[in-house]
Design a protein around this motif. Structure first.
Motif, PDB file in Angstrom:
ATOM      1  N   LEU A  16       0.831  -1.204   0.000  1.00 35.15           N
ATOM      2  CA  LEU A  16       0.000   0.000   0.000  1.00 35.15           C
ATOM      3  C   LEU A  16       0.866   1.254   0.000  1.00 35.15           C
ATOM      4  O   LEU A  16       0.594   2.218  -0.740  1.00 35.15           O
ATOM      5  N   LEU A  17       1.917   1.256   0.812  1.00 32.05           N
ATOM      6  CA  LEU A  17       2.797   2.418   0.884  1.00 32.05           C
ATOM      7  C   LEU A  17       3.527   2.638  -0.448  1.00 32.05           C
ATOM      8  O   LEU A  17       3.603   3.765  -0.947  1.00 32.05           O
ATOM      9  N   LEU A  18       4.050   1.573  -1.030  1.00 31.49           N
ATOM     10  CA  LEU A  18       4.758   1.696  -2.309  1.00 31.49           C
ATOM     11  C   LEU A  18       3.804   2.116  -3.418  1.00 31.49           C
ATOM     12  O   LEU A  18       4.170   2.908  -4.299  1.00 31.49           O
ATOM     13  N   SER A  19       2.580   1.602  -3.386  1.00 26.47           N
ATOM     14  CA  SER A  19       1.570   2.009  -4.368  1.00 26.47           C
ATOM     15  C   SER A  19       1.292   3.502  -4.263  1.00 26.47           C
ATOM     16  O   SER A  19       1.189   4.202  -5.268  1.00 26.47           O
ATOM     17  N   ALA A  20       1.179   3.980  -3.037  1.00 25.13           N
ATOM     18  CA  ALA A  20       0.911   5.407  -2.823  1.00 25.13           C
ATOM     19  C   ALA A  20       2.074   6.262  -3.321  1.00 25.13           C
ATOM     20  O   ALA A  20       1.862   7.268  -4.007  1.00 25.13           O
ATOM     21  N   ILE A  21       3.299   5.869  -3.001  1.00 25.69           N
ATOM     22  CA  ILE A  21       4.471   6.631  -3.440  1.00 25.69           C
ATOM     23  C   ILE A  21       4.527   6.695  -4.964  1.00 25.69           C
ATOM     24  O   ILE A  21       4.744   7.755  -5.559  1.00 25.69           O
ATOM     25  N   GLY A  22       4.321   5.542  -5.612  1.00 27.16           N
ATOM     26  CA  GLY A  22       4.369   5.506  -7.063  1.00 27.16           C
ATOM     27  C   GLY A  22       3.263   6.316  -7.707  1.00 27.16           C
ATOM     28  O   GLY A  22       3.510   7.110  -8.626  1.00 27.16           O
ATOM     29  N   VAL A  23       2.047   6.144  -7.233  1.00 28.82           N
ATOM     30  CA  VAL A  23       0.907   6.875  -7.799  1.00 28.82           C
ATOM     31  C   VAL A  23       1.070   8.372  -7.591  1.00 28.82           C
ATOM     32  O   VAL A  23       0.832   9.176  -8.499  1.00 28.82           O
ATOM     33  N   TRP A  24       1.482   8.788  -6.417  1.00 28.56           N
ATOM     34  CA  TRP A  24       1.621  10.218  -6.134  1.00 28.56           C
ATOM     35  C   TRP A  24       2.737  10.867  -6.954  1.00 28.56           C
ATOM     36  O   TRP A  24       2.697  12.067  -7.233  1.00 28.56           O
ATOM     37  N   SER A  25       3.736  10.068  -7.326  1.00 24.61           N
ATOM     38  CA  SER A  25       4.814  10.641  -8.143  1.00 24.61           C
ATOM     39  C   SER A  25       4.316  11.050  -9.525  1.00 24.61           C
ATOM     40  O   SER A  25       4.849  11.974 -10.143  1.00 24.61           O
ATOM     41  N   HIS A  26       3.281  10.369 -10.008  1.00 26.04           N
ATOM     42  CA  HIS A  26       2.833  10.583 -11.385  1.00 26.04           C
ATOM     43  C   HIS A  26       2.256  11.981 -11.622  1.00 26.04           C
ATOM     44  O   HIS A  26       2.766  12.723 -12.467  1.00 26.04           O
ATOM     45  N   PRO A  27       1.191  12.389 -10.914  1.00 26.17           N
ATOM     46  CA  PRO A  27       0.669  13.735 -11.154  1.00 26.17           C
ATOM     47  C   PRO A  27       1.635  14.836 -10.745  1.00 26.17           C
ATOM     48  O   PRO A  27       1.596  15.940 -11.300  1.00 26.17           O
ATOM     49  N   SER A  28       2.507  14.539  -9.781  1.00 26.51           N
ATOM     50  CA  SER A  28       3.500  15.546  -9.385  1.00 26.51           C
ATOM     51  C   SER A  28       4.418  15.872 -10.554  1.00 26.51           C
ATOM     52  O   SER A  28       4.775  17.042 -10.784  1.00 26.51           O
ATOM     53  N   LEU A  29       4.795  14.856 -11.327  1.00 21.45           N
ATOM     54  CA  LEU A  29       5.636  15.070 -12.503  1.00 21.45           C
ATOM     55  C   LEU A  29       4.831  15.694 -13.642  1.00 21.45           C
ATOM     56  O   LEU A  29       5.327  16.577 -14.352  1.00 21.45           O
ATOM     57  N   ASP A  30       3.588  15.243 -13.830  1.00 23.70           N
ATOM     58  CA  ASP A  30       2.756  15.796 -14.909  1.00 23.70           C
ATOM     59  C   ASP A  30       2.495  17.281 -14.707  1.00 23.70           C
ATOM     60  O   ASP A  30       2.393  18.040 -15.674  1.00 23.70           O
ATOM     61  N   TRP A  31       2.368  17.694 -13.470  1.00 27.51           N
ATOM     62  CA  TRP A  31       2.112  19.113 -13.176  1.00 27.51           C
ATOM     63  C   TRP A  31       3.253  20.004 -13.658  1.00 27.51           C
ATOM     64  O   TRP A  31       3.044  21.196 -13.952  1.00 27.51           O
ATOM     65  N   LEU A  32       4.438  19.452 -13.810  1.00 29.83           N
ATOM     66  CA  LEU A  32       5.610  20.247 -14.191  1.00 29.83           C
ATOM     67  C   LEU A  32       5.562  20.726 -15.641  1.00 29.83           C
ATOM     68  O   LEU A  32       6.345  21.594 -16.020  1.00 29.83           O
ATOM     69  N   ASN A  33       4.663  20.181 -16.457  1.00 33.31           N
ATOM     70  CA  ASN A  33       4.591  20.553 -17.875  1.00 33.31           C
ATOM     71  C   ASN A  33       3.638  21.713 -18.114  1.00 33.31           C
ATOM     72  O   ASN A  33       2.835  22.064 -17.262  1.00 33.31           O
ATOM     73  N   THR A  34       3.688  22.275 -19.321  1.00 34.29           N
ATOM     74  CA  THR A  34       2.757  23.335 -19.693  1.00 34.29           C
ATOM     75  C   THR A  34       1.364  22.782 -19.988  1.00 34.29           C
ATOM     76  O   THR A  34       0.386  23.520 -19.992  1.00 34.29           O
ATOM     77  N   TYR A  35       1.283  21.466 -20.233  1.00 34.80           N
ATOM     78  CA  TYR A  35      -0.021  20.831 -20.473  1.00 34.80           C
ATOM     79  C   TYR A  35      -0.923  21.002 -19.257  1.00 34.80           C
ATOM     80  O   TYR A  35      -2.130  21.194 -19.377  1.00 34.80           O
ATOM     81  N   GLY A  36      -0.328  20.889 -18.090  1.00 30.35           N
ATOM     82  CA  GLY A  36      -1.074  21.135 -16.863  1.00 30.35           C
ATOM     83  C   GLY A  36      -1.677  19.889 -16.233  1.00 30.35           C
ATOM     84  O   GLY A  36      -1.567  18.775 -16.752  1.00 30.35           O
ATOM     85  N   MET A  37      -2.320  20.092 -15.097  1.00 28.94           N
ATOM     86  CA  MET A  37      -2.902  19.031 -14.286  1.00 28.94           C
ATOM     87  C   MET A  37      -4.182  19.533 -13.649  1.00 28.94           C
ATOM     88  O   MET A  37      -4.288  20.692 -13.282  1.00 28.94           O
ATOM     89  N   ARG A  38      -5.149  18.618 -13.494  1.00 26.41           N
ATOM     90  CA  ARG A  38      -6.390  18.976 -12.791  1.00 26.41           C
ATOM     91  C   ARG A  38      -6.414  18.245 -11.451  1.00 26.41           C
ATOM     92  O   ARG A  38      -7.019  17.176 -11.317  1.00 26.41           O
ATOM     93  N   TRP A  39      -5.754  18.832 -10.462  1.00 24.83           N
ATOM     94  CA  TRP A  39      -5.605  18.201  -9.152  1.00 24.83           C
ATOM     95  C   TRP A  39      -6.942  17.934  -8.467  1.00 24.83           C
ATOM     96  O   TRP A  39      -7.051  16.998  -7.678  1.00 24.83           O
ATOM     97  N   LEU A  40      -7.948  18.769  -8.731  1.00 25.15           N
ATOM     98  CA  LEU A  40      -9.191  18.704  -7.970  1.00 25.15           C
ATOM     99  C   LEU A  40     -10.284  17.871  -8.624  1.00 25.15           C
ATOM    100  O   LEU A  40     -11.388  17.772  -8.079  1.00 25.15           O
ATOM    101  N   MET A  41     -10.017  17.306  -9.776  1.00 25.06           N
ATOM    102  CA  MET A  41     -11.036  16.486 -10.446  1.00 25.06           C
ATOM    103  C   MET A  41     -11.370  15.252  -9.602  1.00 25.06           C
ATOM    104  O   MET A  41     -10.470  14.656  -8.991  1.00 25.06           O
ATOM    105  N   PRO A  42     -12.655  14.849  -9.569  1.00 25.92           N
ATOM    106  CA  PRO A  42     -13.819  15.411 -10.259  1.00 25.92           C
ATOM    107  C   PRO A  42     -14.550  16.483  -9.474  1.00 25.92           C
ATOM    108  O   PRO A  42     -15.671  16.838  -9.807  1.00 25.92           O
ATOM    109  N   LEU A  43     -13.920  17.012  -8.432  1.00 27.53           N
ATOM    110  CA  LEU A  43     -14.581  18.021  -7.596  1.00 27.53           C
ATOM    111  C   LEU A  43     -14.618  19.380  -8.275  1.00 27.53           C
ATOM    112  O   LEU A  43     -15.580  20.138  -8.128  1.00 27.53           O
ATOM    113  N   ALA A  44     -13.568  19.722  -9.024  1.00 25.86           N
ATOM    114  CA  ALA A  44     -13.511  21.009  -9.727  1.00 25.86           C
ATOM    115  C   ALA A  44     -12.642  20.848 -10.970  1.00 25.86           C
ATOM    116  O   ALA A  44     -11.574  20.247 -10.913  1.00 25.86           O
ATOM    117  N   ASN A  45     -13.117  21.399 -12.078  1.00 24.13           N
ATOM    118  CA  ASN A  45     -12.420  21.265 -13.360  1.00 24.13           C
ATOM    119  C   ASN A  45     -11.453  22.437 -13.560  1.00 24.13           C
ATOM    120  O   ASN A  45     -11.571  23.225 -14.500  1.00 24.13           O
TER     121      ASN A  45
END
Length: 232
Positions: free
Chosen positions: A95-124
């Motif tokens: 569970l801990l390793l799954s969390a570390i791996g999953v959390w690394s993904h959007p953190s890296l995606d946010w670094l691009n100009t494409y962007g990230m929707r951190w709050l989905m599906p609560l806010a677009n």
């Protein structure tokens, strides 16, 4: 970031010593580092739907809670179906390793100009890091070097902070932080250079191959202007 980058990050996290914590540790980290991209299946549907869904629900905060649990349960189930007397699969570590791996993904995606929707599906709402180009050769080279060195030194008894993968990830954090600062410096320089004709909005976009440059896009009432900022 691209799938190769996510895979290399997952493998590097495992090579720091985390993969040894439980059976299937390395595989869990690599799969988890790519798991939010499950929304890529939408590319097989209508093009508009793909763009509407990408980097949304599977990348948002709720998914960061749900996906690690789902992956840990699946891997734990596989371990029970295929038991090994030599090594146990710890659900807590999975569970801990799954969390570390999953959390690394959007953190890296946010670094691009494409962007990230951190709050989905609560806010677009989109968030943009504007720090790294989506494919960065420095990131690839750093992670690959760390993994190759980790393989070459695998028989040596090293502390976790001495391991090549740990050093590579530490360098990567420094590199990303430096690029984040450079983007902000480029934005401030662009604003200072356009004081007589201030833009409504501006973007400092990383460019391919050269991490020391930024393409500046300035939005005005009736036009867009492009500049190039370089610190090399």
């Amino acid at each position: 970031m691209d799938p190769i980058c996510h895979t290399l990050v997952g493998a590097s996290l495992g090579a720091t010593g985390l993969a040894r914590k439980t059976r299937f540790g390395a595989a869990t980290l690599i799969v988890a580092a790519n798991l939010p991209d499950v929304d890529a299946v939408t590319y097989f549907s209508d093009g508009a739907a793909a763009y509407a869904i990408r980097r949304g629900v599977t990348h948002g905060v709720p998914a960061l809670i749900v996906l690690p649990v789902v992956l840990a349960v699946v891997v734990s189930g596989i371990a029970r179906i295929r038991p090994s007397p030599a090594r146990e699969a710890s659900f807590r570590w999975l569970l801990l390793l799954s969390a570390i791996g999953v959390w690394s993904h959007p953190s890296l995606d946010w670094l691009n100009t494409y962007g990230m929707r951190w709050l989905m599906p609560l806010a677009n709402r989109w968030f943009y890091g504007d720090t790294l180009f989506i494919i960065d050769w420095v990131v690839w080279l750093t992670l690959i070097t760390g993994l190759v060195a980790a393989w070459a030194l695998q028989r040596r008894p090293l502390e976790w902070f001495q391991r090549p993968a740990t050093i590579a990830l530490a360098f990567l954090i420094t590199y990303i932080s430096s690029n984040f600062i450079l983007t902000r410096v480029a934005m401030n320089a662009a604003l200072a250079a356009t004081q007589t004709f201030p833009p409504l909005r501006l973007m400092a976009s990383p460019v391919p191959f050269n991490p020391l440059r930024r393409e500046i896009v300035l939005e005005h009432d009736d036009e867009y202007r492009c500049l190039l900022y370089t610190s090399d």
